[in-house]
Design an enzyme around this catalytic site. Sequence first.
Site, PDB file in Angstrom:
ATOM      1  CB  SER A 225      -7.976   3.694   2.945  1.00  0.00           C
ATOM      2  OG  SER A 225      -7.075   3.101   3.868  1.00  0.00           O
TER       3      SER A 225
ATOM      4  CE  LYS B  75      -3.920   1.931   2.648  1.00  0.00           C
ATOM      5  NZ  LYS B  75      -4.815   1.676   3.803  1.00  0.00           N
TER       6      LYS B  75
ATOM      7  CB  SER C 296      -8.304   0.984   5.863  1.00  0.00           C
ATOM      8  OG  SER C 296      -8.880   2.262   5.973  1.00  0.00           O
TER       9      SER C 296
END
Length: 395
Positions: free
Chosen positions: A114, A42, A138
């Site tokens: 997210s 990420k 997330s």
Amino acid sequence: MSVSPPPQLPLPDPQRAWAYRPASPLAGAAGGPLAGLTFSVKDLFGVPGWPLQASTRAPVPDPGPSPLVARLLALGASAAGKTQLHEIALGITGANGFGGTEHPVLPGHMPGGSSSGAAVSVALGQVDFALGTDTGGSIRIPAAWCGVVGFKPTKDHPAWPTQGALPLSPSCDHAGPLARDVRTVARVHAALTGQPIRSAPWTGVQVGLWLPGDWVTPEAAAATQAVAAQLQALGAEVHPVAFPEVLDAYSPTVLGEAAAVHRAALAQPEPPFLPATLAALRQGAALSGAERAAAGERRAAYRAGLDALFARVDVLLAPGVPSPPPRMGQEDVELPGGPVPLRRAALRLTAPFSLLGVPVVAWPSPRPFVGVQLVGRPWQDDRLLGLALTLEGAL
């Protein structure tokens, strides 16, 4: 002196899941316990030689190199590149300054966030596992909406450090993996801890079923009830439990801490965040000390309530998301009690367990892409993964 990143490989990416893919992956150490596995990162984690934008056009602080990425490489896994996220990790839909990420198999639908690109990279089989973060859901929300497994460890677990990752809310941030099965998640966790994960029996396990009916669609309720029935078939005892909405403590905590992280960008005359991101950060910056303190007091009360709940049950079973994946741009979700803003509908199911720092396995369900959460007591991460392995084997 700045170092230019290695050349980026122009591969097809219709879902806009990838922020950066080098021509060659960062190779893991030969012979390690994770040798042969690939992972995505990420784009909050610092990787030497790779850019970091956090899926925003605004300037962001440099978190330095991630010891977790370095450790995964040392254990033999190879890093394929960086994935997109909801801008600065402040959201659940996957929207960002580069067009946003789309669902892996449902065009026009949200993947969740997210850790949106992380979930998509796993769901499409582009990597074996993905490194994500979870501040309020997330990892778990995109895992449920994309049909993959997610794991949020106990807060500050030494195997999953958040140092070297751009923070959103330091008191709520967690690092963790997503994968297509529990077996891979358990393999990664075991390599990081040095302790094997063994399947654990469900016989006699006390399971608290948290299923607030007005908070979920019939599809999400049915998925949760189906897992409850499977756990009973494996010997668990399932009891309905209740827990309150915690967003009155969660939102001020996260927004206040996020505004502090991005203080420099907010000082610009026109910070180039998305309008929703900018509004949320300014809301956090406007909080008074008294409001922040009151949120902390409410957080402590919710922690006491969860401790009392875990005095009666071993594991909680809860819905992972309120509904199947919404369409991109959708702002509300239709629930039995009427329409609810999407952010509130999703976070009130997931935020308690990041606010309070307990371990969670996000368990996928077949289409229509709703999943469940298996929530463990603090520091019982290995047992929770062992129980999830047994459930996976039974199914």
